[in-house]
Design an enzyme around this catalytic site. Structure first.
Site, mmCIF file in Angstrom:
data_model
loop_
_atom_site.group_PDB
_atom_site.id
_atom_site.type_symbol
_atom_site.label_atom_id
_atom_site.label_comp_id
_atom_site.label_asym_id
_atom_site.label_seq_id
_atom_site.Cartn_x
_atom_site.Cartn_y
_atom_site.Cartn_z
ATOM 1 N N CYS A 71 0.830 -1.207 0.000
ATOM 2 C CA CYS A 71 0.000 0.000 0.000
ATOM 3 C C CYS A 71 0.866 1.258 0.000
ATOM 4 C CB CYS A 71 -0.906 -0.002 1.228
ATOM 5 S SG CYS A 71 -1.881 1.500 1.403
ATOM 6 N N CYS A 77 -1.352 5.822 7.010
ATOM 7 C CA CYS A 77 -2.754 5.502 7.286
ATOM 8 C C CYS A 77 -2.988 4.957 8.693
ATOM 9 C CB CYS A 77 -3.265 4.511 6.240
ATOM 10 S SG CYS A 77 -4.934 3.924 6.521
ATOM 11 N N CYS A 160 -7.871 0.943 -1.450
ATOM 12 C CA CYS A 160 -7.400 0.343 -0.200
ATOM 13 C C CYS A 160 -7.136 -1.148 -0.411
ATOM 14 C CB CYS A 160 -8.452 0.533 0.893
ATOM 15 S SG CYS A 160 -8.032 -0.265 2.450
ATOM 16 N N TYR A 313 -25.166 -12.742 23.442
ATOM 17 C CA TYR A 313 -24.625 -11.644 22.625
ATOM 18 C C TYR A 313 -24.904 -11.958 21.143
ATOM 19 C CZ TYR A 313 -21.795 -10.821 26.877
ATOM 20 O OH TYR A 313 -21.363 -10.607 28.164
ATOM 21 N N CYS A 409 -12.601 -11.559 20.072
ATOM 22 C CA CYS A 409 -11.766 -10.748 19.177
ATOM 23 C C CYS A 409 -10.691 -10.006 19.962
ATOM 24 C CB CYS A 409 -12.638 -9.755 18.388
ATOM 25 S SG CYS A 409 -13.590 -8.629 19.427
#
Length: 453
Positions: A71, A77, A160, A313, A409
């Site tokens: 990139c 970024c 991107c 959840y 996560c």
């Protein structure tokens, strides 16, 4: 240590944000862009009580896994953190991040548990099906992109490396139309200006795309022409919506969404399941890997058709619906009422009469169901990054389902939660899954089974 100090440093591992971690006179030093095994000379840029941050002056010994980022705006970024690390290296280090978290909070689990190699992607690029790019104006030019890390300066992004190519194409086309029609742009400091964000989501399996313009007010000048021009960008666009966010906030969406063209939702398939997605609906950003993630949850649940399952959840019900074919009954709950509306609709659309969804906290419903005589055999959870609520963990330990499948996560909050859960549960194995290649994030599926008395 003091700011400006220079010294050599050996990088031992990666931190949770993808930075290199070394030790200087027993002090932790975080070095952005450094990789494990590298010997670097650094200059201290920030000093805190328990750690310091430093920047690389030169690399004296280069890691064999270092590569050139593809990139062109990678270093500015901040959206990706690991493009300078080969993909095989990323998978290895993400497993190590899980081990580090376990060693910090539950050392015995780190030493005795089967922590499997990270499941990666065949092609770890252009996987994100949704983009939310802020819009700003400098002079006469309209920009759309992300803020440079740690600043309020917007970085214009035309292509991107981790976004689906259609989302990039449509975002660039839309910002050019806004510039051409001279539609006012939100300035970020006040509520002056109209358009603040361009959100594009494409359904990878069905080819349908939705464009949502987030604005500060309802009226849009040149609305008819704006819609006509957006539709010409790509034939996949079947829905254009407007979301109104009048607040001075970092949150993208407001409460009101208006349909400007076509359908209010786009249709997407995930394995054998199908979903209708509105502008604000949560849906996994990497659908290809989501199938692998959910299959790992299914493996860990070990369903035979006789089990009562609770999907805590639950969001819009994706995990519960994935498990439904081999479950006797599925119940799910979430505190977001709109999610439960979508979950019920999704269950009806798939013809599942043994799947039910409820609004409220998991601990409230589990306690009530226990009083009513309903005890789940399996509980599956996929909580936010903050992990499980302590009250929920207490409830689980009272109910004691046979299996507890924990999807996380955030390795740190996952490891903290294990401190309590492992009082009654064994951790059979932990499977890391790479949902976000090129970033420092890693997902985990852990199978926990109730200890025998």
């Amino acid at each position: 240590m003091e700011i400006g100090q220079k010294f050599p440093l050996t990088i031992k591992r990666l931190g949770i944000n993808g930075e290199g971690v070394g030790f200087y006179k027993r002090n932790v030093v975080f070095v952005k862009g450094a990789l494990p095994g590298e010997e670097v000379t650094v200059k201290v840029s920030k000093v805190q009580r328990n750690f310091a941050e430093a920047e690389i002056l030169n690399i004296r010994k280069v890691s064999k896994d270092r590569q050139e980022p593809s990139c062109p705006v990678y270093n500015e970024c901040g959206g990706c953190q690991l493009q300078h690390l080969t993909y095989s290296g990323q998978l290895k280090e993400k497993r190590d991040m899980v081990i580090q978290a376990l060693e910090k909070y539950v050392k015995s689990i780190a030493e005795t548990t089967d922590i499997r190699p990270t499941l990666g992607m065949d092609t770890p690029w252009h996987y994100r099906n949704k983009s939310s790019f802020q819009v700003r104006k400098e002079g006469k030019r309209v920009y759309a992109g992300l803020y440079i890390e740690g600043t309020n300066k917007l970085l214009n992004i035309n292509d991107c490396a981790v976004q689906h190519p259609l989302t990039s194409k449509i975002t660039v086309g839309t910002r050019k139309i806004l510039q051409k029609l001279n539609i006012s742009i939100y300035d970020g400091k006040s509520l002056d200006g109209l358009v603040r964000t361009i959100v594009v989501r494409t359904a990878v399996q069905t080819g349908e795309t939705q464009v949502c313009l987030v604005t500060t007010r309802k009226d849009i000048p040149h609305k008819k022409e704006l819609i006509e021009r957006i539709l010409k960008i790509d034939p996949s666009i079947v829905s254009i919506t407007q979301n109104i966010n009048r607040e001075k906030t970092s949150l993208i969406f407001g409460d009101e969404t208006i349909s400007l063209y076509g359908k209010e939702t786009i249709h997407e398939n995930l394995g054998e399941l199908a979903f209708d997605l509105s502008s604000r609906a949560f849906f996994q950003l990497n659908p290809e890997q989501t199938v692998h993630l959910y299959d790992e949850i299914k493996k860990a649940a070990q369903l035979t058709g006789k089990e009562k399952v609770v999907d805590a959840y639950c969001g819009v019900g994706t995990i519960g619906l994935w498990l439904a074919p081999k479950a006797k009954e599925v119940r799910g709950m979430d505190v977001v009422p709109e999610s439960i509306v979508d979950a019920k609709k999704n269950a009806r659309n798939h013809g599942y009469k043994h799947v039910r969804y409820y609004t409220g906290t998991a601990e409230e419903w589990l306690a009530k169901w226990k009083r009513d005589g309903f005890i789940p055999d399996v509980i599956t959870v996929d909580p936010p990054r903050t992990g499980l609520a302590p009250s929920f963990i207490k409830t689980v330990l009272k109910i004691k389902p046979k299996r507890f499948v924990y999807t996380s996560c955030n390795p740190s909050t996952f490891a903290k939660d294990l401190q309590e859960l492992t009082k009654f549960y064994n951790v059979d194995y932990i499977q890391p899954v790479d949902m976000f290649p090129q970033t420092a994030r890693v997902e985990i599926v852990a199978k926990l089974t109730l200890k025998k008395k």
